[in-house]
Design an enzyme around this catalytic site. Structure first.
Site, PDB file in Angstrom:
ATOM      1  N   ASN A 299       0.820  -1.210   0.000  1.00 41.94           N
ATOM      2  CA  ASN A 299       0.000   0.000   0.000  1.00 41.94           C
ATOM      3  C   ASN A 299       0.853   1.259   0.000  1.00 41.94           C
ATOM      4  OD1 ASN A 299      -2.624  -0.856  -0.171  1.00 41.94           O
ATOM      5  ND2 ASN A 299      -2.968  -0.918   2.030  1.00 41.94           N
ATOM      6  N   THR A 300       2.115   1.114   0.384  1.00 46.92           N
ATOM      7  CA  THR A 300       2.987   2.293   0.396  1.00 46.92           C
ATOM      8  C   THR A 300       3.025   2.943  -0.983  1.00 46.92           C
ATOM      9  OG1 THR A 300       4.319   1.294   2.125  1.00 46.92           O
ATOM     10  CG2 THR A 300       5.325   3.115   0.916  1.00 46.92           C
TER      11      THR A 300
ATOM     12  N   GLY B 132       1.769  12.604   1.448  1.00 44.90           N
ATOM     13  CA  GLY B 132       3.121  12.963   1.859  1.00 44.90           C
ATOM     14  C   GLY B 132       3.450  12.370   3.211  1.00 44.90           C
TER      15      GLY B 132
ATOM     16  N   HIS C 149     -11.850   6.735   4.071  1.00 47.20           N
ATOM     17  CA  HIS C 149     -11.358   8.004   3.519  1.00 47.20           C
ATOM     18  C   HIS C 149     -12.502   8.708   2.816  1.00 47.20           C
ATOM     19  CE1 HIS C 149      -9.030  10.905   1.281  1.00 47.20           C
ATOM     20  NE2 HIS C 149      -7.960  10.563   1.973  1.00 47.20           N
TER      21      HIS C 149
ATOM     22  N   ARG D 156     -10.498  13.325   8.673  1.00 49.44           N
ATOM     23  CA  ARG D 156     -11.138  12.420   7.721  1.00 49.44           C
ATOM     24  C   ARG D 156     -12.463  11.875   8.222  1.00 49.44           C
ATOM     25  NH1 ARG D 156      -5.855   9.214   5.396  1.00 49.44           N
ATOM     26  NH2 ARG D 156      -5.144  10.985   4.188  1.00 49.44           N
TER      27      ARG D 156
ATOM     28  N   HIS E 118      -9.971   2.669   3.725  1.00 50.79           N
ATOM     29  CA  HIS E 118      -8.665   3.144   3.319  1.00 50.79           C
ATOM     30  C   HIS E 118      -7.530   2.635   4.179  1.00 50.79           C
ATOM     31  CE1 HIS E 118      -5.624   5.608   1.701  1.00 50.79           C
ATOM     32  NE2 HIS E 118      -5.518   6.399   2.751  1.00 50.79           N
TER      33      HIS E 118
ATOM     34  N   ARG F 134      -6.710   8.293  11.888  1.00 49.27           N
ATOM     35  CA  ARG F 134      -5.364   8.644  11.441  1.00 49.27           C
ATOM     36  C   ARG F 134      -5.376   9.937  10.644  1.00 49.27           C
ATOM     37  NH1 ARG F 134      -2.577   8.117   6.933  1.00 49.27           N
ATOM     38  NH2 ARG F 134      -4.242   6.980   5.879  1.00 49.27           N
TER      39      ARG F 134
HETATM   40  P1  ADP Z   1       3.420  -0.709   5.398  1.00 45.09           P
HETATM   41  O1  ADP Z   1       2.840   0.568   4.913  1.00 45.09           O
HETATM   42  O2  ADP Z   1       3.126  -0.995   6.832  1.00 45.09           O
HETATM   43  O3  ADP Z   1       4.860  -0.890   5.012  1.00 45.09           O
HETATM   44  P2  ADP Z   1       2.412  -2.001   3.001  1.00 45.09           P
HETATM   45  O4  ADP Z   1       1.006  -2.332   2.711  1.00 45.09           O
HETATM   46  O5  ADP Z   1       3.029  -0.882   2.235  1.00 45.09           O
HETATM   47  O6  ADP Z   1       2.576  -1.816   4.586  1.00 45.09           O
HETATM   48  O7  ADP Z   1       3.342  -3.267   2.720  1.00 45.09           O
HETATM   49  C1  ADP Z   1       3.088  -4.522   3.316  1.00 45.09           C
HETATM   50  C2  ADP Z   1       3.555  -5.586   2.331  1.00 45.09           C
HETATM   51  O8  ADP Z   1       3.504  -6.863   2.980  1.00 45.09           O
HETATM   52  C3  ADP Z   1       2.682  -5.689   1.097  1.00 45.09           C
HETATM   53  O9  ADP Z   1       3.476  -5.604  -0.040  1.00 45.09           O
HETATM   54  C4  ADP Z   1       2.014  -7.058   1.228  1.00 45.09           C
HETATM   55  O10 ADP Z   1       1.741  -7.662  -0.012  1.00 45.09           O
HETATM   56  C5  ADP Z   1       3.049  -7.818   2.011  1.00 45.09           C
HETATM   57  N1  ADP Z   1       2.507  -9.003   2.715  1.00 45.09           N
HETATM   58  C6  ADP Z   1       1.308  -9.111   3.336  1.00 45.09           C
HETATM   59  N2  ADP Z   1       1.143 -10.347   3.848  1.00 45.09           N
HETATM   60  C7  ADP Z   1       2.273 -11.055   3.549  1.00 45.09           C
HETATM   61  C8  ADP Z   1       2.699 -12.391   3.777  1.00 45.09           C
HETATM   62  N3  ADP Z   1       1.921 -13.261   4.414  1.00 45.09           N
HETATM   63  N4  ADP Z   1       3.926 -12.763   3.309  1.00 45.09           N
HETATM   64  C9  ADP Z   1       4.714 -11.898   2.628  1.00 45.09           C
HETATM   65  N5  ADP Z   1       4.346 -10.625   2.377  1.00 45.09           N
HETATM   66  C10 ADP Z   1       3.149 -10.191   2.822  1.00 45.09           C
END
Ligand code: ADP
Length: 502
Positions: free
Chosen positions: A96-97, A103, A296, A333, A436, A476
């Site tokens: 999700n990043t 920002g 959101h 929000r 969201h 948030r």
């Molecule tokens: P954060 O913002 O906390 O870094 P994100 O959503 O950006 O979280 O990234 C979390 C990542 O972890 C995603 O790319 C997601 O696909 C990955 N993920 C979720 N579950 C698993 C899992 N069981 N094994 C490996 N990766 C995972």
């Protein structure tokens, strides 16, 4: 590691862009619709991932998840002299990043100082606490604000420069740091972090779904991972960092926590299914605030694409289907969402001018998706939106006077009023609320150690990012999740490294 054995992939940012986030993991974003991923290749930045055959049986530190938290942790762990690995279940990195648009919030930064903005960690603390209705975990929040400026400097040292400032709902000053050109933060961040991961030769395996944490004698000692759907394989690690993101794409977990949100569109990528929470609970951790789910206010409904808060932060207003304002657009929000849901149509329109479009360049993406309606004049825009009467013209006139007088007598908006809406063409995007961000998650302390209900830690287990709960409380603030993943991601890497070295 031999480069020739690496597999060429595509940088997730480009994928998601073409598909349609944000943390404002912010995760303000693009659709997670996998069907559109194929569209992406053109313009995508080449990214190499490791061949699954290279996966070893043991690493110093296993990092589960390749979003902002996981990659920040990996970089710190490697720079502390250890040997980390990143396991990512999706075919691309970034989670999700990638979708974060607004920002990264931070106080007392060098970039604020350069612009003459006076800010303080205490104000950032108080405003975040107020936004979270005083339900935030105060230990985490204190650590968060006090390490925010250092996180901005750290990113800068990695070549990730967030020196363009804007403001998000609930904040009293410009502390939302964006890339220089005002574009969405997520892809820029994922690209910069990925490059730093690659530069350090940190192995990164995609399509690697971690199914379970391995625990021996009360201590976490590894994970079980299934690569490309194959049989699970055990990998041992002296420490494990869980950075798997939230559960905004798990209809089951959402419905269990909040039955009233059943069927509401989500802005989340499909990998955000709460796996880390379940895995941590099964080794003795626990979660908090699971029913605090952020809806959101401004989501384009076709593909769950979040229209970033920067659009309002740069001056847009919100109107109902009669062309009338109905809320302070820069309220938090939860309050803006509640106001939209009170309208009979439960949807609204963001209205802005060319000036806003120039300052919030994420709008170009929304336009490419066909979400932006254009009129040479406000009256023409009103006609195109099929609004009855000329209320929209009146609304924009009244708003421009409020901006000139620095006084919004209708809804008491006090921020994002530097520019009026007078530079044609004029634009609208139809929006409604969408799921969201999940504020709830596993309980950690400010060292990112995972806690049990008795307050003891689980040795060898760390967690950071959206998988954790407590920092944001009930609501948030936009720009705080990107800050969270960098600040606590780094901390997890540093603390896990210290733990391994002990
Ligand atoms: P954060 O913002 O906390 O870094 P994100 O959503 O950006 O979280 O990234 C979390 C990542 O972890 C995603 O790319 C997601 O696909 C990955 N993920 C979720 N579950 C698993 C899992 N069981 N094994 C490996 N990766 C995972």
């Amino acid at each position: 590691m031999k480069k020739s054995r690496k597999i060429l992939g595509l940088l997730a940012g480009a994928l998601f862009l073409a598909a349609g986030c944000s943390a404002d993991n912010g995760n303000e974003n693009v659709s997670a619709d996998s069907s559109s991923k194929a569209e992406v290749s053109s313009g995508a930045t080449a990214q190499t991932y490791n061949d699954p055959e290279e996966m070893k049986d043991a690493y110093d530190i296993i990092i589960v998840g390749s979003g902002g938290a996981g990659m920040s942790a990996a970089i710190e762990a490697k720079d502390a002299g250890l040997n980390p690995v990143i396991l990512e279940k999706m075919p691309v990195v970034g989670g999700n990043t990638n979708k974060a648009s607004s920002g990264m919030n931070a106080s007392e930064t060098k970039f604020q100082k350069e612009e003459g903005i006076t800010d303080s960690n205490d104000e950032f603390y108080e405003e975040t606490l107020k936004g979270g209705h005083d339900t935030n975990d105060k230990e985490l929040l204190r650590y968060f604000v006090d390490h925010s400026a250092d996180a901005i400097d750290w990113l800068d040292s990695l070549g990730i420069r967030l020196n363009n400032l804007t403001i998000t709902g609930g904040m009293g000053t410009k502390r939302t740091h964006r890339p220089e050109d005002g574009s969405a933060v997520g892809e820029y961040l994922v690209k910069g972090l990925s490059e730093n991961v690659q530069k350090r030769d940190i192995p990164i395996f995609v399509n690697s779904d971690v199914k379970e944490l391995v625990k021996e004698d009360d201590q976490v000692t590894g994970v079980k991972v299934s690569v490309k759907g194959q049989a699970e394989k055990e990998i041992s690690g002296k420490a494990v960092i869980v950075a798997t993101g939230g559960y905004g794409a798990s209809p089951e977990m959402i419905e269990k926590a909040r039955p009233d949100l059943k069927g509401v569109v989500t802005t989340n990528q499909e990998g955000s299914t709460g796996d880390g929470i379940k895995m941590i609970e099964s080794v003795g951790g626990y979660s908090v605030d699971m029913d605090y789910i952020q809806v959101h206010p401004t989501v384009q409904q076709d593909k769950g694409v979040l229209i970033g808060e920067a659009v309002r932060g740069e001056g847009a207003i919100l109107v109902d289907e009669n062309g009338k304002r109905f809320v302070n657009e820069l309220d938090t929000r939860d309050n803006v969402t509640a106001a939209i849901n009170k309208l009979p149509e439960k949807s609204a329109y963001l209205i802005f001018d060319q000036g806003v479009r120039d300052r919030a360049t994420a709008i170009e993406f929304y336009a490419k998706q066909g979400y932006v309606v254009e009129g040479k004049t406000v009256a023409e825009l009103s006609d195109k939106l099929e609004f009855a009467g000329d209320d929209l013209v009146q609304t924009v006139d009244t708003w421009n006077k409020a901006v000139a007088d620095k006084s919004d007598s209708e809804f008491d908006r006090t921020t994002a009023m530097e520019h009026d809406l007078s530079t044609g063409p004029f634009y609208a995007i139809k929006i409604a609320p969408g799921i969201h961000y999940t504020m709830g998650g596993v309980k950690i302390n400010s060292k990112t150690e995972v806690l049990k209900k008795d307050g003891e830690t689980i040795p060898g287990l760390f967690a950071a990012g959206e998988v954790t709960g407590g920092l944001h409380g009930q609501n948030r603030i936009g720009g705080n999740s990107v800050a969270e993943i960098i600040i606590f991601g780094r901390q997890a890497g540093i603390q896990a490294a210290d733990y391994v070295k002990e």
